[in-house]
Design a protein around this motif. Structure first.
Motif, PDB file in Angstrom:
ATOM      1  N   ALA A 162       0.823  -1.215   0.000  1.00 48.66           N
ATOM      2  CA  ALA A 162       0.000   0.000   0.000  1.00 48.66           C
ATOM      3  C   ALA A 162       0.853   1.259   0.000  1.00 48.66           C
ATOM      4  CB  ALA A 162      -0.933   0.010   1.208  1.00 48.66           C
ATOM      5  N   LYS A 218       0.997   2.286  -4.897  1.00 47.55           N
ATOM      6  CA  LYS A 218       0.435   1.036  -4.400  1.00 47.55           C
ATOM      7  C   LYS A 218       0.802  -0.071  -5.369  1.00 47.55           C
ATOM      8  CE  LYS A 218      -3.621   2.640  -1.906  1.00 47.55           C
ATOM      9  NZ  LYS A 218      -5.078   2.482  -1.751  1.00 47.55           N
ATOM     10  N   GLY A 257      -1.072  -4.532  -1.449  1.00 47.66           N
ATOM     11  CA  GLY A 257      -1.442  -3.148  -1.184  1.00 47.66           C
ATOM     12  C   GLY A 257      -2.691  -2.681  -1.897  1.00 47.66           C
ATOM     13  N   CYS A 258      -3.201  -3.456  -2.833  1.00 48.17           N
ATOM     14  CA  CYS A 258      -4.412  -3.052  -3.571  1.00 48.17           C
ATOM     15  C   CYS A 258      -5.527  -4.006  -3.191  1.00 48.17           C
ATOM     16  CB  CYS A 258      -4.180  -3.116  -5.088  1.00 48.17           C
ATOM     17  SG  CYS A 258      -2.927  -1.978  -5.681  1.00 48.17           S
TER      18      CYS A 258
END
Length: 147
Positions: free
Chosen positions: A69, A115, A145-146
């Motif tokens: 992220a 990200k 992170g997504c």
């Protein structure tokens, strides 16, 4: 009554002045490139042709990112007359992360946080004149992170 008309006119002018820059920004926005889920389509939407691999594009990022992220990326182009820098991550839901344009004399240097959905190459495409140059760095993502 004249005061009310004046205030209405003033409000209309102020609104027009605020909306005009947004319209100009929308004209520059490359919606197709930013929304496509495919790397090759994003690159084509940026009008990139015949990329040449160049070590003159420096990409500084951690080899292993603890959290996808927040992945800090630093990019410096040592290519003369750099006009733009694009950052792409192939394994993201939308690969085109950012597209920066530089005016004459501006230093082609960017630090940003991106990200990353998973381990992938961070690909950078630099436009200088009519030529396109590229370099990439693999970043291992330990936590998605997504999401």
């Amino acid at each position: 009554m004249q005061r009310r008309n004046f205030l209405t006119l003033l409000l209309g002018v102020a609104t027009s002045l605020l909306v005009a820059p947004l319209s100009a920004l929308a004209a520059v926005w490359n919606k197709a490139a930013f929304e496509t889920p495919k790397l090759d389509v994003a690159i084509k939407s940026l009008d990139v042709v015949d990329e040449v691999v160049s070590q003159d594009i420096l990409i500084i990022a951690l080899d292993k990112a603890e959290n996808g992220a927040i992945v800090q990326v630093e990019i410096k182009s040592n290519i003369a007359n750099t006009e733009s820098i694009s950052i792409l991550v192939e394994k993201n839901p939308t690969p085109l992360i950012a597209h920066f344009k530089f005016s004459n004399g501006a230093e082609p240097f960017v630090i940003t946080r991106i990200k990353m959905a998973e381990t992938s190459d961070v690909k950078v495409v630099v436009k200088a004149g009519a030529q396109y140059f590229t370099n990439a760095k693999n970043v291992i993502v330990l936590e998605n992170g997504c999401g």
